[in-house]
Design an enzyme around this catalytic site. Structure first.
Site, PDB file in Angstrom:
ATOM      1  N   HIS A 101       8.214  57.983  20.198  1.00  0.00           N
ATOM      2  CA  HIS A 101      10.265  57.295  20.293  1.00  0.00           C
ATOM      3  C   HIS A 101      10.313  56.475  19.623  1.00  0.00           C
ATOM      4  O   HIS A 101      10.075  55.296  19.064  1.00  0.00           O
ATOM      5  CB  HIS A 101      10.705  57.704  21.644  1.00  0.00           C
ATOM      6  CG  HIS A 101      10.377  56.370  22.855  1.00  0.00           C
ATOM      7  ND1 HIS A 101       9.123  56.241  22.902  1.00  0.00           N
ATOM      8  CD2 HIS A 101      10.435  54.807  22.814  1.00  0.00           C
ATOM      9  CE1 HIS A 101       8.449  55.160  23.531  1.00  0.00           C
ATOM     10  NE2 HIS A 101       9.340  54.493  23.755  1.00  0.00           N
ATOM     11  N   HIS A 103      13.266  53.976  19.295  1.00  0.00           N
ATOM     12  CA  HIS A 103      14.996  52.917  20.153  1.00  0.00           C
ATOM     13  C   HIS A 103      16.520  52.537  19.053  1.00  0.00           C
ATOM     14  O   HIS A 103      15.790  52.033  18.193  1.00  0.00           O
ATOM     15  CB  HIS A 103      14.253  51.273  21.124  1.00  0.00           C
ATOM     16  CG  HIS A 103      13.523  51.773  22.088  1.00  0.00           C
ATOM     17  ND1 HIS A 103      13.614  51.795  23.337  1.00  0.00           N
ATOM     18  CD2 HIS A 103      12.110  51.803  21.913  1.00  0.00           C
ATOM     19  CE1 HIS A 103      12.491  51.583  23.603  1.00  0.00           C
ATOM     20  NE2 HIS A 103      11.504  52.087  22.906  1.00  0.00           N
TER      21      HIS A 103
END
Length: 139
Positions: A101, A103
């Site tokens: 992922h 940010h």
């Protein structure tokens, strides 16, 4: 492919509710449940990859393009003064959920949390830097 016990796989698939700000066939982008700043979001691939070492090159390229688009949109919409795009790999690097992922962290001049991404600098001799450079050069 999803990992059955991965919370980000479940969020990306819509099995767990989240504040979604963008979605397409390959990604879901959600507001972070424990944000570092106003608008802190996560880009989650819908396919499971534990980290940067596993992710398909085409998917990570698409994630980077999406991060650029979202950073511009979020900067315009939220009026932030700067932006961090962060991607951690491995526990020692701060990764806590082992599903790739990114940010997206809007930064504001008046932020209380001004030490995001703070680290101390290390010193290396010219010889050490030359040795590191030689080891890292890709042919």
């Amino acid at each position: 492919m999803m990992e059955k016990d991965c919370i980000f796989c479940k969020i990306a698939a819509g099995e767990i509710p989240a504040r979604t700000i963008y979605e397409d066939n390959e990604f879901r982008v959600i507001l972070d449940a424990s944000p570092a700043s106003k608008g802190h979001a996560l880009i989650l691939p819908k396919e499971h990859y534990a980290n940067i070492y596993e992710i398909d090159e085409e998917i990570i390229a698409k994630a980077a393009k999406l991060a650029k688009r979202l950073a511009a949109h979020m900067t315009e919409t939220l009026g932030c003064d700067g932006f961090n795009i962060v991607q951690n790999n491995g526990e020692v690097a701060g990764q806590t959920v082992f599903h790739f992922h990114m940010h997206l962290i809007p930064r504001y001049k008046e932020m209380k949390n001004d030490d995001i991404l703070h680290w101390t600098h290390e010193a290396f001799t010219d010889e050490e830097q030359d040795e590191i450079c030689a080891k890292l050069q890709m042919k």
